[in-house]
Scaffold this motif. Sequence first.
Motif, PDB file in Angstrom:
ATOM      1  N   LYS A 124       0.846  -1.197   0.000  1.00 34.16           N
ATOM      2  CA  LYS A 124       0.000   0.000   0.000  1.00 34.16           C
ATOM      3  C   LYS A 124       0.880   1.244   0.000  1.00 34.16           C
ATOM      4  O   LYS A 124       2.094   1.169   0.187  1.00 34.16           O
ATOM      5  CB  LYS A 124      -0.924   0.014   1.233  1.00 34.16           C
ATOM      6  CG  LYS A 124      -1.821  -1.215   1.384  1.00 34.16           C
ATOM      7  CD  LYS A 124      -2.757  -1.382   0.230  1.00 34.16           C
ATOM      8  CE  LYS A 124      -3.790  -2.477   0.458  1.00 34.16           C
ATOM      9  NZ  LYS A 124      -3.170  -3.818   0.542  1.00 34.16           N
ATOM     10  N   ALA A 137      -5.094   4.666   2.308  1.00 29.73           N
ATOM     11  CA  ALA A 137      -3.934   4.286   1.509  1.00 29.73           C
ATOM     12  C   ALA A 137      -4.334   3.852   0.108  1.00 29.73           C
ATOM     13  O   ALA A 137      -5.457   3.399  -0.130  1.00 29.73           O
ATOM     14  CB  ALA A 137      -3.173   3.158   2.201  1.00 29.73           C
ATOM     15  N   ASP A 139      -3.966   1.217  -2.890  1.00 28.38           N
ATOM     16  CA  ASP A 139      -3.646  -0.190  -3.100  1.00 28.38           C
ATOM     17  C   ASP A 139      -2.716  -0.263  -4.307  1.00 28.38           C
ATOM     18  O   ASP A 139      -3.145  -0.110  -5.444  1.00 28.38           O
ATOM     19  CB  ASP A 139      -4.921  -0.989  -3.343  1.00 28.38           C
ATOM     20  CG  ASP A 139      -4.669  -2.485  -3.462  1.00 28.38           C
ATOM     21  OD1 ASP A 139      -3.490  -2.874  -3.612  1.00 28.38           O
ATOM     22  OD2 ASP A 139      -5.636  -3.254  -3.405  1.00 28.38           O
TER      23      ASP A 139
END
Length: 216
Positions: A124, A137, A139
């Motif tokens: 992440k 966050a 991916d």
Amino acid sequence: MDFELIRNRIDAIASRIKAIGGEVQEVIIDEPASLEQIIKVEEQLGVKLPASFKKVLIEFSGNFSLRWFLPDNMEQPNEFREIFCGTPHWGLELLPQFEEDRIGWIENVFPNPEDDYDVVWHNKLAFCEVGNGDYLAFDMNNDDDASIVYLSHDDGAGHGYKISNNFLEFIDDWSRIAFVGCEDWQWLPFTTNPESGIAGNGEAAKRFRDWLELDI
């Protein structure tokens, strides 16, 4: 995306919060970041930033923050009882510190990529610090752009939820619900399942805007 529309929504949110007796502590919309600044941070991180995030940094703002709070005595509908503030923020220069913190969580608490809970923290790129140990966050499993997920450090209900398909979609939907707080319990009412993302034009979002009398 029409970034002037996002600016207008930010102004409308701040004005409405003040009108109902709430507090707007901060509105920061800095100048857009340069491509050179982005490349420098990418080299520091060792990864390429997601395409839609770079677009926002270059065309809207390299550092954004809005902090608002509802009045303490304001009575909310039951479905929105956990919502009390809005704290969206991102900053190009903040990314290295957030990433260092995320990696620290992996090394010390969530080291096992074979564990269903731990693996959510892996691969992440943290871009928003919730303030309680959690993060929003990107991916980084995606090749070019990236969906946005929630990283909870303590069994939060939203751990691993996909909040949005990409950053442009994210700020559009998030702004439609007044940029409610980053904590999962504040935005979960606007999702329907772990893969749905925030539905900024869904029925819950419409009820929220109607309750707040927010015309955006």
